[in-house]
Design a protein around this motif. Structure first.
Motif, mmCIF file in Angstrom:
data_model
loop_
_atom_site.group_PDB
_atom_site.id
_atom_site.type_symbol
_atom_site.label_atom_id
_atom_site.label_comp_id
_atom_site.label_asym_id
_atom_site.label_seq_id
_atom_site.Cartn_x
_atom_site.Cartn_y
_atom_site.Cartn_z
ATOM 1 N N ARG A 14 -5.197 -14.748 1.203
ATOM 2 C CA ARG A 14 -5.145 -15.647 -0.530
ATOM 3 C C ARG A 14 -4.468 -17.279 0.155
ATOM 4 N N ASP A 67 -12.396 -7.486 -9.427
ATOM 5 C CA ASP A 67 -11.501 -7.811 -10.708
ATOM 6 C C ASP A 67 -12.545 -6.895 -11.783
ATOM 7 N N ARG A 96 -3.758 -1.749 -8.183
ATOM 8 C CA ARG A 96 -3.060 -2.569 -7.526
ATOM 9 C C ARG A 96 -2.683 -3.030 -5.970
ATOM 10 N N SER A 124 -6.710 -1.759 -20.279
ATOM 11 C CA SER A 124 -5.035 -2.699 -19.844
ATOM 12 C C SER A 124 -4.323 -2.632 -21.459
ATOM 13 N N HIS A 173 0.690 1.520 -14.669
ATOM 14 C CA HIS A 173 0.138 0.266 -14.457
ATOM 15 C C HIS A 173 0.441 0.041 -12.261
ATOM 16 N N ARG A 226 -0.999 -8.647 -4.287
ATOM 17 C CA ARG A 226 0.299 -10.220 -3.577
ATOM 18 C C ARG A 226 1.773 -9.494 -3.082
#
Ligand code: CP3
Length: 333
Positions: A35, A72, A22, A201, A311, A26
Motif C-alpha cells: 500500500r 471495494d 476485511r 454496512s 464487522h 491494513r
C-alpha cells in the motif's frame, strides 16, 4: 465441496469454517508494504496482479477457508462514473452525481471499466492455493451505496440533513443501482466467484421505509444471485430485527453483527449463520479472546455456522491474536 458451500447447502454442523471480513487489509504488514508504494487505492484495486497477491496474503498466513477478493464496494460507483477517492486518515470521498451520465451507461461500459476485477477472479479461480476453498466476490447493498453516493463521505456522524430532500434522485439511483449491481454480480460469478456477499454496512441508519430501502432492493439481488446458482450471504449491519430481515430477504446465509444475541436467532430461523464476534475482542487479552470465541462456538455447536466477525477486522489487530483465534476455532470440539 468447499467448506462454506458445504455449510450453506448441506447444513453441515460438523465443521466450522473460518474467514474474516476485511482479512485482506491494513492489519497485515505485507499489505501495508504494498500500500505504501501504491498510494492510489482505486488503481490498486484495478491491478489484478497486486490484488491477487493481497487476496492471498491472509490465506498464506492463516489458512482461512475462503478468499475474499481484494476490491471495494465503492468500485461500483467508480464504475458508474462517479469520482471516488480514498483520502489518507479520512476515508472515501465521492464526487458529484450526474444522473444523465448514469442513464447513458450500459452493461458493456461498466464491464469494461471494472474488467480488472473480473481478471482477478479468473486468475484466482485457477490458483492452486485456493483449490479447495471458497472464492468470495462481493457488492455493496443498494442502500449502503446510495448512502455513499449521496452523502459523499462515510456517515459516521449520521446522514446529512439534506439526504432525503430529492426523492427523484433517490428513486432513480435505486433503480440504476439494482441494474448495475446485478451486472457486477453476474460478471463476478462468470469469472469464478463461488459465493457472493452483500455488504449493507449502514443498514442500521434506516429508520423508516424498510421495504423500500432494505428488504425490496436486497431481495432483488438475492433472488438474482440464487438464479445464477451461487449462494448469497447478507450482512445488514446494525439492524435491530434480523428475524424480519431473514423472513423478507431469504439469503442463503446471514452474517450477524455483534449487537444481536445469537441465541435469539437460532430457534427462529433455519438459515446458516456467519459471524458475530465483536472485532474489538481481538484487541483484548488471550483469556478473554478464548472465552468470547468459545461462547459463539458453543451456541452454534449444533447449527450450521461459519466463524467470522461482527464487522471488519480492525487495522490495529495483532497477527499473533489472529493466529490464536484460528487455533481456538480449529481446536474446538
Ligand atoms: O474483506 C476483504 O479483505 C476484502 C476487501 C474489502 C475492502 N473493502 C478493502 C479495503 C472489502 C470486502 C471491503 C468492503 C467495504 N468497503 C465496505 C463494507 C464492509 C465494511 O467494512 O463495512 C465498506 C463500507 C467499504 C468502503 C470503504 N473502503 C471505507 C469506508 C474505507 C476507508 C475506511 C476503512 O474502513 O478502511 C475503505 C478503504 C479500504 N477498503 C481499505 C481496504 C483494505 C483500506 C485502504 C487503505 O487505506 O489502505
Amino acid at each position: 465441496m468447499t467448506p462454506i458451500k458445504n455449510c450453506i447447502l448441506n447444513k453441515d454442523t460438523s465443521f466450522n469454517p473460518i474467514w474474516l471480513m476485511r482479512q485482506a487489509g491494513r492489519y497485515l504488514p505485507e499489505f501495508r508494504e504494498i500500500r505504501k508504494k501504491n498510494t492510489n487505492f482505486i488503481k490498486l484495486c484495478l491491478n489484478p496482479k497486486l490484488s491477487e497477491e493481497i487476496t492471498l496474503q491472509p490465506i498464506d498466513r492463516f489458512g482461512f477457508d475462503a478468499a475474499i477478493i481484494f476490491s471495494d464496494i465503492l468500485m461500483l460507483p467508480y464504475g458508474l462514473g462517479q469520482e471516488v477517492e480514498f483520502k489518507k486518515n479520512f476515508g472515501p470521498n465521492l464526487g458529484k452525481i450526474n444522473l444523465d451520465k448514469f442513464v447513458k451507461l450500459n452493461d458493456e461500459l461498466l464491464t469494461n471499466k471494472l474488467s480488472p476485477i473480473y481478471d482477478l477472479l479468473k486468475n484466482l479461480s485457477n490458483n492452486e492455493k485456493i483449490k479447495n476453498k471458497d472464492l468470495i466476490g462481493f457488492v455493496g447493498a443498494p442502500w449502503t451505496l446510495l448512502v455513499y453516493m449521496i452523502n459523499k463521505v462515510s456517515p459516521k456522524n449520521g446522514l446529512s440533513n439534506t439526504f432525503f430532500k430529492d426523492p427523484f434522485l433517490i428513486n432513480n439511483l435505486l433503480s440504476i443501482l439494482d441494474k448495475f449491481i446485478k451486472i457486477h454480480i453476474k460478471n463476478q460469478v462468470n469469472a469464478g466467484a463461488t459465493i457472493i456477499q452483500i455488504f449493507d454496512s449502514w443498514a442500521g441508519l434506516i429508520k423508516t421505509d424498510f421495504d423500500k430501502f432494505l428488504y425490496k432492493p436486497t431481495l432483488s439481488l438475492v433472488d438474482y444471485t440464487k438464479k445464477l446458482g451461487v449462494p448469497v450471504i447478507c450482512f445488514p449491519r446494525g439492524i435491530t430485527n434480523y428475524l424480519e430481515f431473514c423472513k423478507n430477504v431469504k439469503p442463503s446465509m446471514i452474517n450477524i453483527d455483534y449487537n444481536i444475541d445469537p441465541k435469539s436467532l437460532i430457534d427462529n430461523i433455519d438459515i446458516p449463520i456467519q459471524g458475530g464476534l465483536d472485532p474489538k475482542i481481538l484487541l483484548t487479552d488471550s483469556e478473554n479472546l478464548k472465552n468470547e470465541v468459545t461462547k459463539y462456538l458453543e451456541i452454534f455447536k449444533d447449527y450450521p455456522y461459519v466463524f467470522n466477525l461482527g464487522h471488519g477486522i480492525l487495522p490495529e489487530t495483532q497477527i499473533e491474536t489472529v493466529e490464536e483465534l484460528v487455533k481456538i476455532v480449529r481446536n474446538f470440539k
